[in-house]
Design a protein around this motif. Structure first.
Motif, PDB file in Angstrom:
ATOM      1  N   UNK A 284       0.824  -1.222   0.000  1.00 18.76           N
ATOM      2  CA  UNK A 284       0.000   0.000   0.000  1.00 18.76           C
ATOM      3  C   UNK A 284       0.855   1.268   0.000  1.00 18.76           C
ATOM      4  N   UNK A 285       1.793   1.326  -0.918  1.00 15.78           N
ATOM      5  CA  UNK A 285       2.680   2.472  -1.046  1.00 15.78           C
ATOM      6  C   UNK A 285       1.888   3.699  -1.511  1.00 15.78           C
ATOM      7  N   UNK A 286       1.917   4.767  -0.733  1.00 15.17           N
ATOM      8  CA  UNK A 286       1.270   6.018  -1.112  1.00 15.17           C
ATOM      9  C   UNK A 286       2.213   7.176  -0.830  1.00 15.17           C
ATOM     10  N   UNK A 287       1.992   8.278  -1.553  1.00 15.41           N
ATOM     11  CA  UNK A 287       2.846   9.463  -1.410  1.00 15.41           C
ATOM     12  C   UNK A 287       1.974  10.661  -1.071  1.00 15.41           C
ATOM     13  N   UNK A 288       2.345  11.416  -0.024  1.00 10.38           N
ATOM     14  CA  UNK A 288       1.634  12.650   0.304  1.00 10.38           C
ATOM     15  C   UNK A 288       1.913  13.675  -0.786  1.00 10.38           C
ATOM     16  N   UNK A 289       0.846  14.193  -1.371  1.00 10.57           N
ATOM     17  CA  UNK A 289       0.998  15.054  -2.542  1.00 10.57           C
ATOM     18  C   UNK A 289       1.656  16.387  -2.236  1.00 10.57           C
ATOM     19  N   UNK A 290       1.638  16.830  -0.971  1.00 12.52           N
ATOM     20  CA  UNK A 290       2.217  18.122  -0.642  1.00 12.52           C
ATOM     21  C   UNK A 290       3.631  18.021  -0.087  1.00 12.52           C
ATOM     22  N   UNK A 291       3.878  17.017   0.757  1.00  8.98           N
ATOM     23  CA  UNK A 291       5.181  16.922   1.419  1.00  8.98           C
ATOM     24  C   UNK A 291       6.119  15.910   0.800  1.00  8.98           C
ATOM     25  N   UNK A 292       5.577  14.934   0.051  1.00  8.38           N
ATOM     26  CA  UNK A 292       6.411  13.875  -0.500  1.00  8.38           C
ATOM     27  C   UNK A 292       6.620  12.727   0.457  1.00  8.38           C
ATOM     28  N   UNK A 293       6.035  12.781   1.659  1.00  7.87           N
ATOM     29  CA  UNK A 293       6.183  11.696   2.628  1.00  7.87           C
ATOM     30  C   UNK A 293       5.572  10.412   2.072  1.00  7.87           C
ATOM     31  N   UNK A 294       6.185   9.286   2.417  1.00 11.69           N
ATOM     32  CA  UNK A 294       5.777   7.966   1.916  1.00 11.69           C
ATOM     33  C   UNK A 294       5.132   7.171   3.042  1.00 11.69           C
TER      34      UNK A 294
END
Length: 457
Positions: A284-294
């Motif tokens: 369930x790899x996801x990326x925060x669209x604002x910070x780039x956090x994974x």
């Protein structure tokens, strides 16, 4: 002798009598007593008749009022450069504090509104009135703002007008359209606000009032899968309107609107790329669209064949490089199903001799483990482990307690190239379930950099 003494006594008596007579004739003028009086101060706002009936404004999700005070609405025409229509300002209309100072004394009145007359009785001399609002004193960013001001009368005056003005806040607005799904100022979500003109909605914007002279703006567009951030300079008592344009390639252009070239906002890159080669036991790899956090979900327990881990590839040639040659930054937080939190374990294998690394035999190395502990300066603190041929032994201090040292203590040690489980060479191993308590947990990785400085600088 007796005659001489008597003569002196008579002379002294005459001298004293003369002094007494002079004092009796002296006139002492008493100091004038200053009369007390009543002084009336009329409090109003700079917006004057433009202010409308105070109203309550609610948060976007409708859960409650955004302000404890009642908000007044006033129209404003921003600077000509902003190319913006008149905008509704939202400021506190009541709840103010009036401080009255006279003749060394201080009187405080609370609950003052911006349309009120206040009389201070029995004051003397010059009087100073100061208007403040306690609600946002320690707040730098808000969905509304407060006014302030002061006025002084001399000893002969009995009334004065105090006009409250905006001395601290600037307004930042971002065009709210179908392209923009979210905007943040200084990490706080901006709220959507409709500006009214002749009882008709003329525009919708994301808004935030700020005391900062430089603000950090983040925007996201789910429609175009684009996001980014930039810094915006602001000035007190100014409205800065930022129209946003979405390019065909999905990047965001911010038109400052008040001078200067358009600012191109570049998307935030993920702090860590997802790779089946370098990641195991995570999903369930996801990326925060604002910070780039994974974000990952930890699927597997801590077992030899399915241990959740990730690592960075290191070639044999890289093993000649030392800790000081690398940019090393890692920060993450694991949240378990019971909502307790933990920090993943970062293991860095090093050796005091340069060469090709351990070729798979970890027992030849020192293992620097980072558990998320940092010193006051924010530097990583690691605990060194060495293998005695049977087991790993952690470094201890004189009291036999675990010893954590700045990673810089090992700057001259060489980074080893170790064999990964998939037969590739690597290092900087992150183990996400060391204690087998994190199965099903979520881990958010906010920093992940293990690269040679020559590659990034």
């Amino acid at each position: 002798m007796k005659k001489s003494v008597l003569a002196l006594s008579v002379i002294s008596a005459l001298f004293l009598a003369g002094c007494s007579s002079d004092d009796d004739n002296e006139v002492v003028t008493p100091e004038p007593v200053e009369k007390s009086r009543d002084v009336t101060v009329e409090v109003s706002s700079i917006y004057g008749e433009l202010s409308t009936t105070p109203m309550s404004t609610y948060s976007e999700d409708g859960t409650g009022s955004i302000a404890e005070c009642k908000l007044a609405i006033s129209k404003t025409s921003p600077s000509e450069d902003s190319a913006s229509v008149p905008f509704d300002l939202q400021y506190c209309n009541d709840g103010y504090t009036l401080t009255i100072e006279h003749d060394g004394e201080t009187i405080t009145r609370t609950g003052i509104s911006l349309t009120e007359k206040v009389t201070a009785g029995n004051v003397t001399g010059a009087v100073t009135f100061t208007l403040t609002h306690p609600e946002l004193e320690s707040i730098e960013d808000s969905y509304y703002y407060t006014l302030s001001g002061s006025a002084t009368v001399d000893a002969s005056e009995v009334d004065v007008k105090l006009i409250a003005t905006n001395e601290n806040w600037s307004l930042v607005t971002v065009s709210n359209n179908s392209d923009i799904s979210e905007a943040r100022l200084n990490t706080i979500s901006m709220i959507s606000h409709d500006s009214m003109s002749r009882n008709t909605i003329t525009r919708t914007d994301f808004i935030m009032y700020t005391k900062e002279s430089e603000s950090f703006l983040e925007v996201e567009s789910k429609k175009h899968s684009s996001y980014g951030s930039t810094y915006v300079e602001t000035q007190t008592n100014k409205h800065h309107h930022l129209p946003l344009v979405i390019n065909e390639d999905g990047s965001v252009i911010i038109n400052p609107g008040f001078g200067g070239d358009p600012i191109k906002v570049t998307p935030a890159s993920p702090v860590m790329e997802d790779s089946a080669l370098l990641v195991n036991g995570l999903s369930n790899y996801t990326v925060d669209s604002l910070s780039g956090a994974v974000t990952y979900t930890i699927d597997a327990p801590n077992a030899r064949d399915v241990e959740p881990y990730s690592y960075t590839q290191i070639s044999i040639a890289d093993s000649k490089n030392t800790i000081a040659d690398y940019s090393i930054e890692f920060d993450a937080l694991t949240t378990r199903l019971d909502e307790t939190t933990a920090f993943p374990t970062l293991s860095i294998y090093v050796t005091d001799n340069p060469g090709s690394g351990n070729n798979g035999d970890l027992k030849q190395n020192t293992n620097l483990k980072f558990y998320g502990v940092r010193n006051e300066s924010g530097n990583m603190l690691v605990r060194a482990y060495k293998h005695d041929g049977i087991q790993w032994n952690g470094k201890v201090d004189d009291n036999n307690s675990p010893l954590y040292e700045p990673i810089s203590e090992y700057n001259t040690w060489h980074v080893s190239s170790t064999w990964g489980e998939d037969a590739t060479q690597g290092n900087f191993y992150i183990r996400y379930n060391d204690d087998s308590e994190n199965t099903g947990a979520t881990v958010v990785i906010t920093e992940h950099e293990f690269s040679l400085k020559s590659e990034t600088e």
